[in-house]
Design a protein around this motif. Structure first.
Motif, short mmCIF file in Angstrom:
data_model
loop_
_atom_site.label_atom_id
_atom_site.label_comp_id
_atom_site.label_asym_id
_atom_site.label_seq_id
_atom_site.Cartn_x
_atom_site.Cartn_y
_atom_site.Cartn_z
N TYR A 182 -15.86 30.06 12.67
CA TYR A 182 -15.95 30.79 13.93
C TYR A 182 -17.40 30.93 14.37
CZ TYR A 182 -15.23 34.69 17.23
OH TYR A 182 -15.21 35.49 18.34
N SER A 183 -18.29 31.23 13.42
CA SER A 183 -19.70 31.37 13.77
C SER A 183 -20.27 30.04 14.27
CB SER A 183 -20.50 31.87 12.56
OG SER A 183 -20.65 30.86 11.57
N ALA A 184 -19.83 28.93 13.65
CA ALA A 184 -20.32 27.62 14.09
C ALA A 184 -19.86 27.30 15.52
CB ALA A 184 -19.83 26.53 13.13
N GLN A 185 -18.63 27.70 15.84
CA GLN A 185 -18.11 27.45 17.18
C GLN A 185 -18.80 28.32 18.22
OE1 GLN A 185 -13.77 27.69 15.63
NE2 GLN A 185 -13.64 26.55 17.54
N ARG A 186 -19.33 29.48 17.80
CA ARG A 186 -19.98 30.37 18.75
C ARG A 186 -21.47 30.06 18.90
NH1 ARG A 186 -20.48 35.45 17.84
NH2 ARG A 186 -20.30 36.06 20.02
N GLY A 187 -21.91 28.93 18.36
CA GLY A 187 -23.28 28.50 18.56
C GLY A 187 -24.18 28.67 17.37
N PHE A 188 -23.67 29.21 16.26
CA PHE A 188 -24.49 29.39 15.07
C PHE A 188 -24.23 28.26 14.08
CE2 PHE A 188 -24.03 33.56 16.94
CZ PHE A 188 -25.32 34.06 16.91
N GLY A 189 -24.36 27.04 14.56
CA GLY A 189 -24.13 25.88 13.71
C GLY A 189 -24.19 24.61 14.54
N SER A 190 -23.62 23.54 14.00
CA SER A 190 -23.71 22.25 14.68
C SER A 190 -22.37 21.83 15.28
CB SER A 190 -24.15 21.18 13.66
OG SER A 190 -23.29 21.17 12.53
N SER A 191 -21.40 22.73 15.33
CA SER A 191 -20.05 22.39 15.79
C SER A 191 -19.60 23.33 16.89
CB SER A 191 -19.06 22.43 14.62
OG SER A 191 -19.51 21.67 13.54
N ASP A 192 -20.38 23.39 17.98
CA ASP A 192 -20.07 24.33 19.05
C ASP A 192 -18.63 24.20 19.54
OD1 ASP A 192 -22.63 25.03 18.74
OD2 ASP A 192 -23.34 24.39 20.71
N HIS A 193 -18.18 22.96 19.77
CA HIS A 193 -16.81 22.75 20.21
C HIS A 193 -16.27 21.46 19.61
CE1 HIS A 193 -13.17 22.26 22.47
NE2 HIS A 193 -13.36 23.41 23.11
N PRO A 194 -15.80 21.53 18.36
CA PRO A 194 -15.17 20.35 17.78
C PRO A 194 -13.79 20.13 18.37
CG PRO A 194 -14.99 22.19 16.28
CD PRO A 194 -15.80 22.67 17.45
N PHE A 195 -13.26 18.94 18.16
CA PHE A 195 -11.92 18.60 18.61
C PHE A 195 -11.05 18.30 17.40
CE2 PHE A 195 -14.73 17.58 22.09
CZ PHE A 195 -14.05 18.01 23.21
N ALA A 196 -9.83 18.80 17.42
CA ALA A 196 -8.90 18.51 16.34
C ALA A 196 -8.42 17.08 16.49
CB ALA A 196 -7.73 19.49 16.35
N GLY A 197 -9.10 16.17 15.82
CA GLY A 197 -8.73 14.77 15.94
C GLY A 197 -7.31 14.53 15.47
N GLU A 198 -6.99 15.10 14.32
CA GLU A 198 -5.63 14.94 13.80
C GLU A 198 -5.38 15.97 12.71
OE1 GLU A 198 -2.61 11.41 12.30
OE2 GLU A 198 -4.75 11.02 12.42
N ILE A 199 -4.17 16.52 12.73
CA ILE A 199 -3.71 17.42 11.68
C ILE A 199 -2.39 16.88 11.18
CG2 ILE A 199 -3.01 19.76 11.08
CD1 ILE A 199 -4.76 20.75 13.40
N ARG A 200 -2.33 16.63 9.88
CA ARG A 200 -1.11 16.11 9.27
C ARG A 200 -0.65 17.04 8.16
NH1 ARG A 200 -1.04 9.62 8.42
NH2 ARG A 200 -1.92 8.96 10.42
#
Length: 372
Positions: A216-234
């Motif tokens: 959650y912290s990475a998505q809020r700008g405290f990391g390198s993954s501001d907005h990743p995409f769920a490529g695939e979930i199996r």
């Protein structure tokens, strides 16, 4: 550090007896069986298996019952039991492309080759309390069997991985550690900097809540993954293979249920002079553990900052911070050890404090005695 407490052994025995009574609860209510926990509390069992680092649903269900549903305590019980088990060999790497899928979704392609399969999920429920659950349902199991989705053939080429599709176009950055012999943090102490295989091991048994907060912290700008995409979930069953020494070729010894997640991150500024490319984070967890696998994949990508030449500036990018604090067993033990006697330590603190206060008072008297 600790001092003996007179009569402590007898008090502990009584505490254990009282705990057993509390665990059983009202004897007029039928006792919860291990089979019921295993079948009807599957997500709790899966979490204990992951953080307990032992894939055995029955043992995890026993731990959940013994711990009265306290999952952190159940993890402790399962991890402790795991240390008593001999290691008889190593399996081959899991081939998740040959998964008998029960769930497969992607947030990157609407028309995913092979299609999307919703499977069992809470994603589309209304989060309203279902009071009909107060009464046992008749025939629920037969209904579940009747509605089970057909399993795809092993290695079905009609369901390729999204990451493989993107890699075929040259849009996905390569995995530098893909061919290396994986480390084993159960045999070697965790050291920094850690290889990616060791990081993934630590994340796979890390506390789900901690990883969720880091993601959650990475998505809020405290990391390198501001907005990743769920490529695939199996989610589904994969075969376990071993190569017996006397045979020299792999044989299937069983299958386990796993959840796999690949998070795809858009390219950032290139620091190595390479062409821009998508990067990915990976998560794999026992059973139906979608939230854990997703959080793990986000944190995995964030922890790849050093290899990708990105600036390490936030907690979610600091592998020593993340890996050193994600283990629920260590965190729980370190916090709960404060309940143990610290009489000697605290008395020494009081002696020090009294001396400081005495020096403080004498200093004031000396100051007041000096004429202005």
């Amino acid at each position: 550090m600790y001092v003996a407490v007179k009569g402590g052994e007898k008090a502990i025995e009584q505490a254990h007896a009282l705990l057993a009574e509390e665990r059983r609860g009202d004897v007029s209510v039928p006792e919860l069986t291990v089979e019921q926990i295993e079948e009807q509390m599957g997500l709790a069992v899966d979490r204990v298996m992951n953080e307990g680092s032992l894939c055995d649903r029955r043992l995890a269900a026993i731990a959940v019952k013994q711990a009265q549903g306290d999952l952190a305590e159940a993890v402790f019980l399962l991890r402790a039991y795991r240390t008593t088990l001999p290691r008889i060999g190593f399996t081959q790497p899991l081939d998740t492309s040959a998964m008998h899928m029960r769930r497969r979704i992607s947030a990157t392609f609407k028309d995913l080759p092979g299609g999307q399969m919703l499977g069992p999920t809470y994603d589309y429920t209304h989060r309203l309390l279902d009071f009909s659950l107060e009464r046992p349902r008749q025939g629920a199991k037969s209904l579940r069997v009747a509605q089970a989705p057909p399993e795809p053939a092993v290695g079905d080429a009609s369901c390729p991985r999204v990451a493989d599709l993107l890699a075929a176009e040259g849009l996905m950055a390569g995995d530098e550690d893909g061919d290396e012999e994986p480390g084993d943090m159960t045999r070697q102490p965790l050291a920094f900097p850690a290889e990616r295989s060791v990081r993934l091991q630590a994340l796979s048994r890390g506390d789900e809540g901690f990883l969720l907060s880091m993601a959650y912290s990475a998505q809020r700008g405290f990391g390198s993954s501001d907005h990743p995409f769920a490529g695939e979930i199996r989610m589904g069953e994969v075969a376990l293979e071993m190569v017996p020494e006397e045979l020299g070729f792999p044989v299937v010894i069983g299958e386990i249920t796993v959840t796999e997640c690949v998070m795809i991150t858009p390219p950032g500024p290139s620091t190595k002079g390479e062409a821009p490319a998508l990067t990915q984070g990976y998560g794999l967890a026992f059973g139906r553990s979608e939230r854990k696998a997703m959080a793990m994949a986000i944190v995995d990508r964030t922890l790849c900052s050093r290899e990708l030449g990105e600036k390490v500036a936030y907690p979610a990018q600091d592998e020593e911070f993340v890996l050193g604090h994600c283990d629920s067993l260590e965190a729980s033990g370190f916090v709960q050890h404060l309940k143990l006697p610290h009489y000697v330590d605290f008395q020494s603190e009081l002696v020090l404090l009294r001396d400081l206060r005495k020096d403080h008072r004498e200093g004031h008297r000396i100051h007041d005695a000096i004429p202005n």
